[in-house]
Design a protein around this motif. Structure first.
Motif, PDB file in Angstrom:
ATOM      1  N   ALA A  40      10.332  73.780 -80.882  1.00  0.00           N
ATOM      2  CA  ALA A  40       9.926  75.154 -80.584  1.00  0.00           C
ATOM      3  C   ALA A  40       8.827  75.155 -79.534  1.00  0.00           C
ATOM      4  N   GLU A  41       7.875  74.232 -79.677  1.00  0.00           N
ATOM      5  CA  GLU A  41       6.780  74.191 -78.707  1.00  0.00           C
ATOM      6  C   GLU A  41       7.316  73.815 -77.319  1.00  0.00           C
ATOM      7  N   THR A  42       8.195  72.810 -77.283  1.00  0.00           N
ATOM      8  CA  THR A  42       8.749  72.384 -75.995  1.00  0.00           C
ATOM      9  C   THR A  42       9.531  73.520 -75.346  1.00  0.00           C
ATOM     10  N   ASN A  43      10.311  74.235 -76.167  1.00  0.00           N
ATOM     11  CA  ASN A  43      11.081  75.337 -75.589  1.00  0.00           C
ATOM     12  C   ASN A  43      10.179  76.437 -75.044  1.00  0.00           C
ATOM     13  N   ASP A  44       9.014  76.643 -75.662  1.00  0.00           N
ATOM     14  CA  ASP A  44       8.046  77.598 -75.112  1.00  0.00           C
ATOM     15  C   ASP A  44       7.594  77.172 -73.718  1.00  0.00           C
ATOM     16  N   TRP A  45       7.312  75.869 -73.584  1.00  0.00           N
ATOM     17  CA  TRP A  45       6.874  75.374 -72.271  1.00  0.00           C
ATOM     18  C   TRP A  45       8.000  75.463 -71.252  1.00  0.00           C
ATOM     19  N   ILE A  46       9.211  75.157 -71.684  1.00  0.00           N
ATOM     20  CA  ILE A  46      10.365  75.246 -70.776  1.00  0.00           C
ATOM     21  C   ILE A  46      10.467  76.670 -70.225  1.00  0.00           C
ATOM     22  N   ARG A  47      10.270  77.635 -71.113  1.00  0.00           N
ATOM     23  CA  ARG A  47      10.330  79.033 -70.676  1.00  0.00           C
ATOM     24  C   ARG A  47       9.174  79.378 -69.760  1.00  0.00           C
ATOM     25  N   SER A  48       7.953  78.993 -70.145  1.00  0.00           N
ATOM     26  CA  SER A  48       6.829  79.523 -69.364  1.00  0.00           C
ATOM     27  C   SER A  48       6.708  78.856 -68.006  1.00  0.00           C
ATOM     28  N   LEU A  49       7.228  77.647 -67.832  1.00  0.00           N
ATOM     29  CA  LEU A  49       7.219  77.058 -66.491  1.00  0.00           C
ATOM     30  C   LEU A  49       8.606  77.125 -65.828  1.00  0.00           C
ATOM     31  N   SER A  50       9.514  77.895 -66.415  1.00  0.00           N
ATOM     32  CA  SER A  50      10.882  78.036 -65.878  1.00  0.00           C
ATOM     33  C   SER A  50      11.503  76.680 -65.549  1.00  0.00           C
ATOM     34  N   VAL A  51      11.484  75.769 -66.497  1.00  0.00           N
ATOM     35  CA  VAL A  51      12.101  74.458 -66.290  1.00  0.00           C
ATOM     36  C   VAL A  51      13.620  74.613 -66.411  1.00  0.00           C
ATOM     37  N   VAL A  52      14.354  74.130 -65.397  1.00  0.00           N
ATOM     38  CA  VAL A  52      15.819  74.203 -65.464  1.00  0.00           C
ATOM     39  C   VAL A  52      16.334  72.990 -66.243  1.00  0.00           C
ATOM     40  N   THR A  53      16.830  73.221 -67.464  1.00  0.00           N
ATOM     41  CA  THR A  53      17.361  72.144 -68.290  1.00  0.00           C
ATOM     42  C   THR A  53      18.239  72.755 -69.371  1.00  0.00           C
ATOM     43  N   THR A  54      19.059  71.888 -69.989  1.00  0.00           N
ATOM     44  CA  THR A  54      19.888  72.412 -71.071  1.00  0.00           C
ATOM     45  C   THR A  54      19.079  72.568 -72.351  1.00  0.00           C
ATOM     46  N   GLY A  55      17.849  72.046 -72.422  1.00  0.00           N
ATOM     47  CA  GLY A  55      17.008  72.258 -73.599  1.00  0.00           C
ATOM     48  C   GLY A  55      16.084  71.097 -73.877  1.00  0.00           C
ATOM     49  N   SER A  56      15.319  71.208 -74.961  1.00  0.00           N
ATOM     50  CA  SER A  56      14.263  70.245 -75.260  1.00  0.00           C
ATOM     51  C   SER A  56      14.801  68.840 -75.504  1.00  0.00           C
ATOM     52  N   GLU A  57      16.071  68.730 -75.903  1.00  0.00           N
ATOM     53  CA  GLU A  57      16.610  67.411 -76.246  1.00  0.00           C
ATOM     54  C   GLU A  57      17.267  66.697 -75.067  1.00  0.00           C
ATOM     55  N   ALA A  58      17.360  67.359 -73.926  1.00  0.00           N
ATOM     56  CA  ALA A  58      18.005  66.730 -72.763  1.00  0.00           C
ATOM     57  C   ALA A  58      17.193  65.505 -72.333  1.00  0.00           C
ATOM     58  N   PRO A  59      17.851  64.398 -71.979  1.00  0.00           N
ATOM     59  CA  PRO A  59      17.115  63.265 -71.410  1.00  0.00           C
ATOM     60  C   PRO A  59      16.424  63.733 -70.133  1.00  0.00           C
ATOM     61  N   ILE A  60      15.168  63.358 -69.950  1.00  0.00           N
ATOM     62  CA  ILE A  60      14.434  63.895 -68.802  1.00  0.00           C
ATOM     63  C   ILE A  60      15.069  63.457 -67.489  1.00  0.00           C
ATOM     64  N   SER A  61      15.778  62.328 -67.515  1.00  0.00           N
ATOM     65  CA  SER A  61      16.405  61.839 -66.285  1.00  0.00           C
ATOM     66  C   SER A  61      17.519  62.759 -65.786  1.00  0.00           C
ATOM     67  N   THR A  62      17.987  63.691 -66.628  1.00  0.00           N
ATOM     68  CA  THR A  62      19.023  64.606 -66.147  1.00  0.00           C
ATOM     69  C   THR A  62      18.434  65.825 -65.449  1.00  0.00           C
TER      70      THR A  62
END
Ligand SMILES: Nc1ncnc2c1ncn2[C@@H]1O[C@H](COP(=O)(O)OP(=O)(O)OP(=O)(O)O)[C@@H](O)[C@H]1O
Ligand SMILES: [Mg+2]
Length: 510
Positions: A377-399
């Motif tokens: 939940a915390e990671t998804n908050d950060w993904i939203r607030s910095l508009s990170v393009v990813t499939t979600g918190s569990e995606a390997p960062i290399s993707t």
């Protein structure tokens, strides 16, 4: 001008993600063509498909000099004279520039097939000099600065330039280069263009697009939204094409209590390229660090964070920090975001979640156990607030795309709510929209009482963020530019540039 490469309807789908959707793109003979778009918009994907690193989806049509071209095939690209410098440069870090060049080309051997080292070294030295880089070609590439490493990667791509190179493709070659080095690189690009070679380059620095590109193609959300002559565009309309709406930078209005005790105090700091540096940063203040490569700007934050050795005192809220010990520094309230994050900070085998939370996992513990649900939940908050393009918190960062990996690194430090925040090139490789999002985060860190130190080669960024900017030269602070100082019309960014320019003629380049 004739078109040498023409691409119609090129798509690339990754599991769960369309990275490129029916893209149309072409390259004319001898042109400089910029490829721009936000982080994750598909620029590197287009390049990697062309390089044969990824296989495209079916349904495309591609020609090279009006003949069908087998896109997605590395040999076909090589044979057609297309050369690449990828975003991560792809150098072998442990060996020298000489060996990196030879690896791509084959060593010259003489009698008994012995490698002719003297000849190899001379050839590498000359190849780099031709591009304007006078560097030591015998030390491991890992020991070179960003500019020199970029030079080695380009020299390697071009070393068989006498053999029909048609297109050179550079994926963010200037992301870690300070201004003077960008000029040198562009000189090399102009020389190639004069020889009829086309250059495609990716950049988030839009002023570079207007400086050197004949045409520009804009990607947004995996689609090509426009290809235009740069002469038909201005900055505002290019930004609008990239982001899809207008972007305005916030103007800052900070009240700093000058009588407050400093949060960060640096006294008599001596370290790599630094001689006797002292300064203070108060709560809520953002202090900038400007300077050319080798001036001390580039080693100041690594020596404060503990990444490289130092002598002298560094105090956070009056308490001295132990040198060379990043983990106690973090515990004392000092957080840092290193430059060149793709090399120094990202743990590429881990997920977005682990990369976000790793500097403080305790927060999401329930009892003795890690609460993954809370972490997600915390990671998804950060993904939203910095508009990170990813499939979600569990995606390997290399993707994630390069810029989006950087945003994850930023959130790792922002979430610590540090007393002192050290940022080295905070928006390197970050797109124009995300840049403003990161700047807003810096504003809010300051507003919540952090002392922030920002080293940047981008004077406009320092002017946007900082209350004061110290300018370094030969390891010492030679000047301070104040937000509210200076005379009338000249902006803070111009004043920083003037001070930099005044010292630049004296500085030897590394
Ligand atoms: N190997 C992969 N597996 C899964 N998804 C990927 C992979 N490579 C790229 N993607 C996804 O494809 C999209 C486009 O990525 P790409 O690297 O092309 O972006 P970019 O425009 O180069 O961005 P940046 O400016 O940040 O470098 C991103 O959303 C990324 O997450
Ligand atoms: Mg990219």
């Amino acid at each position: 001008m004739s078109k040498i490469l023409q691409i119609w309807s090129l798509s690339k789908t990754f599991p769960g993600q369309v990275a490129l959707h029916e893209a149309t793109f072409d390259v004319e003979e001898g042109e400089v063509h910029a490829l721009v778009g936000q982080n994750g918009s598909g620029k590197s994907t287009l390049i990697k498909v062309l390089a044969g690193f990824h296989q495209p989806d079916p349904g495309h049509h591609v020609t090279m000099r009006d003949e069908a071209f087998d896109i997605g095939n590395a040999q076909a690209a090589q044979a057609a004279g297309i050369r690449f410098v990828h975003q991560d440069l792809g150098l072998v870090e442990a060996v020298s520039a000489v060996e990196n060049l030879a690896l791509g080309f084959g060593y010259r051997t003489g009698f008994g097939r012995r490698i002719k080292w003297r000849e190899e070294t001379k050839r590498a030295k000359q190849a780099l000099l031709d591009l304007g880089f006078d560097i030591n070609v015998r030390v491991p590439v890992a020991a070179l600065g960003g500019a020199a490493r970029t030079g080695v990667a380009i020299a390697r791509a071009l070393q068989d330039a006498d053999q029909n190179i048609s297109i050179l493709i550079l994926d963010e070659p200037t992301a870690s280069l300070p201004g003077a080095d960008v000029d040198r690189l562009f000189e090399a690009v102009r020389r190639l263009k004069a020889r009829g070679i086309s250059v495609v380059f990716v950049s988030h620095h839009l002023e570079e697009v207007f400086e050197i590109a004949d045409r520009v193609t804009v990607l947004r959300d995996a689609k090509v939204v426009a290809t235009k002559n740069t002469s038909e565009l201005d900055m505002a309309s290019l930004i609008e094409l990239i982001v899809g709406h207008k972007v305005t930078a916030a103007s800052i209005d900070r009240q700093i209590d000058q009588s407050a005790a400093p949060r960060l105090e640096v006294r008599g700091l001596i370290g790599m390229g630094l001689s006797d540096v002292s300064f203070e940063v108060r709560p809520g203040e953002v202090l900038g660090v400007a300077g050319l490569t080798g001036s001390g700007r580039d080693t100041l934050i690594p020596s404060l964070s503990g990444a490289i050795d130092r002598l002298g005192d560094v105090l956070v809220d009056g308490a001295p920090l132990k040198a060379g010990d990043p983990s106690t520094s973090i515990a004392s309230g000092l957080a840092f975001v290193p430059a060149d994050r793709l090399r120094n900070g990202i743990i590429s085998l881990m997920s977005v979640r682990s990369n976000t939370t790793l500097a403080d996992v305790k927060r999401n513990k329930t009892g003795l156990r890690l609460n993954h649900k809370k972490e997600k939940a915390e990671t998804n908050d950060w993904i939203r607030s910095l508009s990170v393009v990813t499939t979600g918190s569990e995606a390997p960062i290399s993707t994630l795309s390069g810029g989006n990996q950087q945003k994850v690194m930023m959130s790792r430090s922002f979430r610590l709510n540090p007393k002192v925040l050290l940022l080295d090139e905070p928006t390197q490789g970050v797109d124009i929209g995300a840049k403003e999002e990161i700047h807003t985060f810096v504003d809010s860190a300051a507003a919540s009482g952090s002392a922030v130190l920002v080293a940047s080669t981008d004077s406009a960024e320092l002017a946007r963020l900082c209350d004061r900017v110290i300018v370094m030269h030969k390891g010492a602070i030679v000047d301070t530019v104040l937000r509210n100082g200076g005379s009338g019309a000249s902006s803070m960014a111009e004043r920083i540039d003037q001070v930099l320019l005044a010292g630049s003629s004296l500085v030897a380049h590394n």
